[in-house]
Design a protein around this motif. Sequence first.
Motif, PDB file in Angstrom:
ATOM      1  N   LEU A 173       0.810  -1.300   0.062  1.00  0.00           N
ATOM      2  CA  LEU A 173      -0.117  -0.011  -0.040  1.00  0.00           C
ATOM      3  C   LEU A 173       0.949   1.318   0.114  1.00  0.00           C
ATOM      4  O   LEU A 173       0.582   2.174  -0.869  1.00  0.00           O
ATOM      5  CB  LEU A 173      -1.002   0.053   1.159  1.00  0.00           C
ATOM      6  CG  LEU A 173      -2.202  -0.925   1.008  1.00  0.00           C
ATOM      7  CD1 LEU A 173      -3.018  -0.921   2.393  1.00  0.00           C
ATOM      8  CD2 LEU A 173      -2.831  -0.438  -0.238  1.00  0.00           C
ATOM      9  N   PRO A 174       1.972   1.377   0.710  1.00  0.00           N
ATOM     10  CA  PRO A 174       2.742   2.476   0.740  1.00  0.00           C
ATOM     11  C   PRO A 174       3.542   2.808  -0.762  1.00  0.00           C
ATOM     12  O   PRO A 174       3.287   3.973  -1.271  1.00  0.00           O
ATOM     13  CB  PRO A 174       3.949   2.120   1.673  1.00  0.00           C
ATOM     14  CG  PRO A 174       3.351   1.588   2.758  1.00  0.00           C
ATOM     15  CD  PRO A 174       2.236   0.489   1.795  1.00  0.00           C
ATOM     16  N   SER A 175       3.724   1.848  -1.343  1.00  0.00           N
ATOM     17  CA  SER A 175       4.282   2.128  -2.839  1.00  0.00           C
ATOM     18  C   SER A 175       3.135   2.394  -3.712  1.00  0.00           C
ATOM     19  O   SER A 175       3.333   3.098  -4.564  1.00  0.00           O
ATOM     20  CB  SER A 175       5.057   0.569  -3.134  1.00  0.00           C
ATOM     21  OG  SER A 175       6.041   0.440  -2.204  1.00  0.00           O
ATOM     22  N   LEU A 176       2.130   1.774  -3.334  1.00  0.00           N
ATOM     23  CA  LEU A 176       0.922   2.103  -4.249  1.00  0.00           C
ATOM     24  C   LEU A 176       0.398   3.402  -4.260  1.00  0.00           C
ATOM     25  O   LEU A 176       0.219   4.053  -5.139  1.00  0.00           O
ATOM     26  CB  LEU A 176      -0.144   0.967  -4.078  1.00  0.00           C
ATOM     27  CG  LEU A 176      -1.538   1.172  -4.718  1.00  0.00           C
ATOM     28  CD1 LEU A 176      -1.519   1.047  -6.116  1.00  0.00           C
ATOM     29  CD2 LEU A 176      -2.825   0.325  -4.452  1.00  0.00           C
ATOM     30  N   PHE A 177       0.659   3.997  -3.287  1.00  0.00           N
ATOM     31  CA  PHE A 177       0.113   5.373  -2.966  1.00  0.00           C
ATOM     32  C   PHE A 177       1.126   6.255  -3.481  1.00  0.00           C
ATOM     33  O   PHE A 177       0.770   7.462  -3.939  1.00  0.00           O
ATOM     34  CB  PHE A 177      -0.155   5.514  -1.356  1.00  0.00           C
ATOM     35  CG  PHE A 177      -1.686   5.567  -0.906  1.00  0.00           C
ATOM     36  CD1 PHE A 177      -2.677   6.237  -1.302  1.00  0.00           C
ATOM     37  CD2 PHE A 177      -2.029   4.151  -0.293  1.00  0.00           C
ATOM     38  CE1 PHE A 177      -4.017   6.045  -0.970  1.00  0.00           C
ATOM     39  CE2 PHE A 177      -3.273   4.087   0.179  1.00  0.00           C
ATOM     40  CZ  PHE A 177      -4.279   4.983  -0.210  1.00  0.00           C
ATOM     41  N   SER A 178       2.280   5.800  -3.494  1.00  0.00           N
ATOM     42  CA  SER A 178       3.494   6.743  -4.263  1.00  0.00           C
ATOM     43  C   SER A 178       2.942   6.820  -5.661  1.00  0.00           C
ATOM     44  O   SER A 178       3.100   7.979  -6.242  1.00  0.00           O
ATOM     45  CB  SER A 178       4.758   5.983  -3.883  1.00  0.00           C
ATOM     46  OG  SER A 178       5.131   6.081  -2.431  1.00  0.00           O
ATOM     47  N   GLY A 179       2.586   5.692  -6.243  1.00  0.00           N
ATOM     48  CA  GLY A 179       2.103   5.976  -7.674  1.00  0.00           C
ATOM     49  C   GLY A 179       0.936   6.546  -7.821  1.00  0.00           C
ATOM     50  O   GLY A 179       0.832   7.410  -8.724  1.00  0.00           O
ATOM     51  N   LEU A 180       0.039   6.464  -6.720  1.00  0.00           N
ATOM     52  CA  LEU A 180      -1.322   7.284  -6.824  1.00  0.00           C
ATOM     53  C   LEU A 180      -1.066   8.612  -6.979  1.00  0.00           C
ATOM     54  O   LEU A 180      -1.578   9.404  -7.584  1.00  0.00           O
ATOM     55  CB  LEU A 180      -2.195   6.811  -5.948  1.00  0.00           C
ATOM     56  CG  LEU A 180      -2.992   5.510  -6.042  1.00  0.00           C
ATOM     57  CD1 LEU A 180      -3.701   5.379  -4.768  1.00  0.00           C
ATOM     58  CD2 LEU A 180      -3.751   5.625  -7.072  1.00  0.00           C
ATOM     59  N   LYS A 181       0.077   9.176  -5.984  1.00  0.00           N
ATOM     60  CA  LYS A 181       0.481  10.536  -5.953  1.00  0.00           C
ATOM     61  C   LYS A 181       0.860  11.013  -7.314  1.00  0.00           C
ATOM     62  O   LYS A 181       0.458  12.208  -7.871  1.00  0.00           O
ATOM     63  CB  LYS A 181       1.610  10.821  -4.926  1.00  0.00           C
ATOM     64  CG  LYS A 181       0.853  10.392  -3.499  1.00  0.00           C
ATOM     65  CD  LYS A 181       2.061  10.660  -2.553  1.00  0.00           C
ATOM     66  CE  LYS A 181       1.715  10.142  -1.175  1.00  0.00           C
ATOM     67  NZ  LYS A 181       2.635  10.071  -0.223  1.00  0.00           N
ATOM     68  N   ILE A 182       2.026  10.321  -8.230  1.00  0.00           N
ATOM     69  CA  ILE A 182       2.184  10.607  -9.309  1.00  0.00           C
ATOM     70  C   ILE A 182       1.301  10.852 -10.352  1.00  0.00           C
ATOM     71  O   ILE A 182       1.087  11.758 -11.254  1.00  0.00           O
ATOM     72  CB  ILE A 182       3.211   9.866  -9.867  1.00  0.00           C
ATOM     73  CG1 ILE A 182       4.436   9.954  -8.680  1.00  0.00           C
ATOM     74  CG2 ILE A 182       3.898   9.902 -11.221  1.00  0.00           C
ATOM     75  CD1 ILE A 182       5.620   8.829  -8.810  1.00  0.00           C
ATOM     76  N   SER A 183       0.282   9.632 -10.547  1.00  0.00           N
ATOM     77  CA  SER A 183      -0.686   9.723 -11.226  1.00  0.00           C
ATOM     78  C   SER A 183      -1.784  10.706 -11.199  1.00  0.00           C
ATOM     79  O   SER A 183      -2.459  10.998 -12.059  1.00  0.00           O
ATOM     80  CB  SER A 183      -1.495   8.175 -11.208  1.00  0.00           C
ATOM     81  OG  SER A 183      -0.516   7.240 -11.587  1.00  0.00           O
ATOM     82  N   GLY A 239      -4.501  12.693   1.701  1.00  0.00           N
ATOM     83  CA  GLY A 239      -5.525  12.550   2.897  1.00  0.00           C
ATOM     84  C   GLY A 239      -6.011  11.023   3.006  1.00  0.00           C
ATOM     85  O   GLY A 239      -6.184  10.673   3.880  1.00  0.00           O
ATOM     86  N   LEU A 240      -6.191  10.499   1.813  1.00  0.00           N
ATOM     87  CA  LEU A 240      -6.619   9.081   1.812  1.00  0.00           C
ATOM     88  C   LEU A 240      -5.739   7.815   2.196  1.00  0.00           C
ATOM     89  O   LEU A 240      -5.915   7.045   2.916  1.00  0.00           O
ATOM     90  CB  LEU A 240      -7.018   8.599   0.184  1.00  0.00           C
ATOM     91  CG  LEU A 240      -7.705   7.237   0.083  1.00  0.00           C
ATOM     92  CD1 LEU A 240      -8.927   7.250   0.711  1.00  0.00           C
ATOM     93  CD2 LEU A 240      -7.947   6.943  -1.426  1.00  0.00           C
ATOM     94  N   GLU A 241      -4.398   8.413   1.877  1.00  0.00           N
ATOM     95  CA  GLU A 241      -3.261   7.644   2.366  1.00  0.00           C
ATOM     96  C   GLU A 241      -3.148   7.542   3.865  1.00  0.00           C
ATOM     97  O   GLU A 241      -3.046   6.497   4.557  1.00  0.00           O
ATOM     98  CB  GLU A 241      -1.883   8.071   1.510  1.00  0.00           C
ATOM     99  CG  GLU A 241      -0.575   7.249   2.422  1.00  0.00           C
ATOM    100  CD  GLU A 241       0.491   7.923   1.908  1.00  0.00           C
ATOM    101  OE1 GLU A 241       1.392   7.016   1.550  1.00  0.00           O
ATOM    102  OE2 GLU A 241       0.618   8.989   1.338  1.00  0.00           O
ATOM    103  N   LYS A 242      -3.324   8.478   4.571  1.00  0.00           N
ATOM    104  CA  LYS A 242      -3.310   8.874   5.954  1.00  0.00           C
ATOM    105  C   LYS A 242      -4.627   8.243   6.672  1.00  0.00           C
ATOM    106  O   LYS A 242      -4.383   7.633   7.703  1.00  0.00           O
ATOM    107  CB  LYS A 242      -3.193  10.266   6.578  1.00  0.00           C
ATOM    108  CG  LYS A 242      -1.768  10.971   6.017  1.00  0.00           C
ATOM    109  CD  LYS A 242      -1.659  12.262   6.704  1.00  0.00           C
ATOM    110  CE  LYS A 242      -0.548  13.005   6.151  1.00  0.00           C
ATOM    111  NZ  LYS A 242      -0.557  14.546   6.396  1.00  0.00           N
ATOM    112  N   LEU A 243      -5.465   8.142   5.740  1.00  0.00           N
ATOM    113  CA  LEU A 243      -6.667   7.544   6.333  1.00  0.00           C
ATOM    114  C   LEU A 243      -6.628   6.008   6.327  1.00  0.00           C
ATOM    115  O   LEU A 243      -7.122   5.229   7.414  1.00  0.00           O
ATOM    116  CB  LEU A 243      -7.925   8.033   5.961  1.00  0.00           C
ATOM    117  CG  LEU A 243      -9.346   7.567   5.975  1.00  0.00           C
ATOM    118  CD1 LEU A 243      -9.703   7.970   7.471  1.00  0.00           C
ATOM    119  CD2 LEU A 243     -10.515   7.810   4.952  1.00  0.00           C
TER     120      LEU A 243
END
Length: 256
Positions: A173-183, A239-243
Amino acid sequence: MRTIFKKGWRPVLVIILLLITWEASSRLFEIPSWLLPAPTEIVQEGIAGWSNYNHHILSTIRLTVIGFSIGCSVGIIVAVALHLMPTVREAFYPLMILSQNIPIIVLAPLLVIWFGFGMMPKIIVITLVCFFPIAVSAMEGFRQTSHELMHYMQMAGATKRQIFFKLELPHALPSLFSGLKISATYSVMGAVISEWLGANQGIGVYMTLASSSFRTDRVFVAIVIIMALCLVFFSLIIGLEKLLIKWRPKGEAERS
């Protein structure tokens, strides 16, 4: 969060100094507005011309959300499929890398020829821009799963399904959210590029019309709007990542 606020004044100060320098240079050297408008002129046009571009903003947001959602879904599905099927990953992963070497601006006219001027080519452009960072980040997260924990779960009799959902997926999930931030930022850029193909509404259309009429101040207004949309989408992902990821160590969460 407190650390972010403590360090946040530095970039704000730099931006303020750049704007002051820009404004002073425009007035001192009497730079024509059609060449480089002063920040105050851009702000004035942004306020006075709100009725001219507010509907363009809504159109771009709608297109961005649709394309980003589809791109995220495709990226996650591709990452999971390639992770669970190593043979398929070896065959298709190099092709996935090669696909990113094709400039979107070159591929866009072909999409118009194949799919027309409707919504389809625009969504495909955003999907192509978004899915790759998500897929690569998720696959990297799956790959870095702790071998000790995986061996422990295997020794405990866990099935492959249980290992994936209880260990590999949470770990990725942390790596996935890194990709989501870029996208999230790429999706706005992809939406604007797709609007250049022949849309009726959108910030890309507004920018094209402003550029063709030498309204440089309106072009800068469009640029500011694009930057603001990127920041909004990026903040929503944070915000979604922290949640969703509350189990991360405090120090690691602050660094991200």
